[in-house]
Design a protein around this motif. Structure first.
Motif, short mmCIF file in Angstrom:
data_model
loop_
_atom_site.label_atom_id
_atom_site.label_comp_id
_atom_site.label_asym_id
_atom_site.label_seq_id
_atom_site.Cartn_x
_atom_site.Cartn_y
_atom_site.Cartn_z
N ILE A 81 86.39 74.60 87.50
CA ILE A 81 86.50 74.44 88.96
C ILE A 81 85.66 74.93 89.56
O ILE A 81 85.46 76.49 89.58
N THR A 82 84.64 74.60 90.39
CA THR A 82 83.73 75.34 91.21
C THR A 82 84.41 75.29 92.58
O THR A 82 85.12 74.37 93.09
N ASP A 83 84.21 76.38 93.42
CA ASP A 83 84.87 76.61 94.78
C ASP A 83 84.01 77.19 95.66
O ASP A 83 83.43 78.43 95.50
N ARG A 84 83.65 76.64 96.82
CA ARG A 84 82.94 77.28 97.66
C ARG A 84 83.80 77.67 98.94
O ARG A 84 84.72 76.94 99.58
N ILE A 85 83.96 78.97 98.97
CA ILE A 85 85.11 79.52 100.08
C ILE A 85 84.36 80.14 101.37
O ILE A 85 83.53 80.92 101.21
N GLU A 86 84.78 79.32 102.29
CA GLU A 86 84.16 79.84 103.81
C GLU A 86 85.07 80.85 104.06
O GLU A 86 86.70 80.66 104.14
N HIS A 87 84.82 82.14 104.61
CA HIS A 87 85.22 83.22 105.15
C HIS A 87 85.88 82.85 106.52
O HIS A 87 85.29 82.23 107.34
N ALA A 96 90.50 82.16 104.94
CA ALA A 96 89.73 81.56 104.17
C ALA A 96 89.92 79.96 103.91
O ALA A 96 91.18 79.71 104.21
N THR A 97 88.85 79.33 103.85
CA THR A 97 88.91 77.78 103.40
C THR A 97 88.25 77.49 102.13
O THR A 97 87.15 77.97 101.92
N SER A 98 88.88 77.09 101.03
CA SER A 98 88.60 76.76 99.90
C SER A 98 88.01 75.33 99.67
O SER A 98 88.75 74.47 100.19
N SER A 110 93.50 75.81 103.08
CA SER A 110 93.05 76.90 103.87
C SER A 110 94.22 77.79 103.74
O SER A 110 95.35 77.59 103.68
N LEU A 111 93.73 79.36 103.46
CA LEU A 111 94.66 80.17 103.38
C LEU A 111 94.85 80.96 104.55
O LEU A 111 94.13 81.39 105.32
N GLY A 112 96.21 80.95 105.08
CA GLY A 112 96.36 81.60 106.46
C GLY A 112 96.56 83.13 106.12
O GLY A 112 96.85 83.65 105.28
#
Length: 525
Positions: free
Chosen positions: A94-100, A118-120, A148-150
């Motif tokens: 799994i590839t994941d671009r994580i926006e801070h 962050a948003t994955s 999205s991780l709160g």
């Protein structure tokens, strides 16, 4: 004006500073957060999947941290089988671009202004083993989504299984419009909500023996799930799946269509005991343009000791893991099943004793079929007890194990008439009066045979048979008797019905001839 402009500029600078500082903070915290999330996911899978004959794990392969975003790659290893075949070993990347956070750009574009850590943006990566799957999805990743991780460790997002069109082999093809699932989970996935949509899924193949074409198509699916972990660590709550239509077709014959299919389940917990109810409804079954009827099935379970059930699941999972055979162990010959140690046998018996001590019950609350003019149904429920010993002779063990049993069959005479009339119509009979006469005759014949044997009684327009067992006594259609008396009566009545069945066939044959002769006379007139 200058003062207002200065305030606005100051606010923008403050927001930009917060966003920059937050992005730096997220980048610093990300490795620890990912490590904790992966450990938690692996622990949950190790606890629940072995009982299903499966084994899976996740590992972080790489993490490339930048200021406003990071790139991660995960490996998911899967071992096991859900279809009874030999266990398979699969490996997905799994590839994941994580926006801070606190304000990921993708969320701002979607006008989602609530700050998040962050948003994955994740997607399945292609490899040689997945070439056919990627080809079926026109080169797009078959599985992708966003989460999205709160800051409170809650997670919300979307999972997408993209449209697929593929010839699985020379006889089988798949046409799938895709599935979208929106989800929200609390910290630690203690509560989960999910809603899903699918337009259609169609599988076309050929039957192995006849070679006839067969297709099954599901249209208009929606799912709604609201569950949360109870004190026993089981997920409790409600789940619902709806399908507008299910259509099955074999060869050139008319399709069978099920309209308004609904599956619901609901689980709850009270004082350490689990309760569950499962229902399956079909609004209408249609064949050759005729509405045949609807059906319903409802199951329920009660008084399941949660700690005993959790213990039995854990023991079973450990046995399967120790055997090294996963689910295949339960599908092979009895001689190949894993041998239990004395300690494991003792643990299983202790868990079973505790489960039965809670007096659990299972019930088929309703199995019904409804036509235009009537409904017939079956119900069956059993309450269990803990026996003094499992080494008792079978009759005594059954007597102690079954606390009570209730069963009821209700057959609507009007429904019998509807079914017989439908059969005549499907057979090409167009004389409505003749069809009605034949349906009435067959209905009264069936009713008379059942009532004459005393296996049933008439309640209104329904032929009813009921049974209640408790304390080694039987109440059958309102008559009290011992178990031995009931068994003797059932055998005698069965033999009587066998003789009447032979007579009935002969009478039916003669009445059929008479029916045909009357029809011919009518035509001559």
């Amino acid at each position: 004006m200058k003062k207002s402009a200065g305030i606005a500029v100051g606010a923008l600078v403050a927001v930009a500073a917060i966003g920059t500082g937050g992005a730096w903070y997220t980048g610093q915290q990300l490795p620890a957060v990912l490590d904790a999330s992966i450990k938690q996911a692996n622990a949950e899978m190790a606890k629940t999947l072995p009982a299903l004959g499966l084994d899976a794990s996740i590992e972080l392969l790489s993490l490339d941290r930048q200021f406003f975003s990071s790139n991660a790659r995960y490996r998911i290893k899967f071992n096991g089988s859900l279809d009874g075949e030999a266990p398979q070993q699969l490996e997905w990347i799994i590839t994941d671009r994580i926006e801070h956070g606190p304000f990921p750009l993708s969320r701002l574009k979607a006008l989602k202004l609530m700050p998040v850590m962050a948003t994955s943006n994740y997607a399945l990566e292609s490899n040689p083993a997945l070439e056919k799957w990627f080809a079926a999805s026109k080169g797009v990743s078959p599985v992708e989504g966003q989460a999205s991780l709160g800051y409170d460790q809650s997670v919300s997002g979307t999972l997408r299984i993209n449209p697929l069109q593929s010839a699985l082999d020379e006889d089988t093809s798949l046409d799938f419009t895709g599935l979208n699932v929106d989800f929200d989970t609390s910290a630690g996935a203690k509560a989960i909500e999910a809603q899903g949509l699918m337009d259609s899924f169609k599988l076309s193949t050929k039957l192995p023996e006849s070679g006839e074409a067969m297709s099954i198509e599901f249209k208009g699916m929606t799912l709604d799930s609201q569950t949360a972990k109870g004190s026993s660590d089981f997920y409790l709550g409600k789940n619902e799946v709806k399908l507008q239509t299910v259509q099955i077709q074999v060869g050139e014959g008319a399709p069978v269509q099920l309209n308004g299919f609904v599956q619901r389940d609901e689980t709850s917990e009270t004082d350490g005991k689990l309760f569950a109810r499962y229902s399956y409804d079909i609004g209408m079954i249609n064949y050759q343009g005729h509405d045949i009827g609807g059906s319903q099935m409802v199951w329920s379970m009660k008084n399941l000791d949660a700690s005993a059930l959790q213990s039995l699941v854990a023991i079973y999972s450990q046995i399967i893991k120790d055997s090294g055979q996963l689910q295949q162990a339960s599908l092979e010959a009895e001689d190949d099943l894993p041998q239990l140690s004395e300690e494991q046998q003792a643990q299983l018996m202790a868990g079973l004793d505790k489960l039965l001590a809670a007096k659990p019950g299972i019930a088929l609350e309703k199995l019904a079929f409804k036509t235009a003019n009537g409904e017939s149904s079956l119900s069956l429920s059993v309450d269990l007890n803990k026996p003094e010993s499992f080494e008792l002779p079978p009759p005594e063990l059954a007597k102690q194990l079954i606390a009570q049993l209730d069963a009821k069959v209700s057959v609507s005479k009007a429904m019998i008439g509807d079914v017989i009339g439908l059969q005549a119509s499907l057979g090409g009979e167009t004389d409505k009066e003749a069809v009605a006469q034949q349906a009435s005759m067959m209905t009264e014949m069936a009713s008379g045979m059942a009532l004459s044997t005393e296996l049933a009684k008439l309640e209104g327009d329904s032929i009813v048979s009921s049974l209640h067992y408790a304390d080694d006594k039987v109440d059958f259609n309102g008559k009290q008797m011992t178990v031995e008396e009931f068994v003797a009566m059932a055998f005698a009545s069965g033999a009587g019905m066998g003789g009447m069945g032979a007579m009935g066939e002969e009478e039916q044959s003669m009445e059929g001839v008479e029916f045909e002769e009357q029809g011919e006379e009518t035509l001559v007139e």
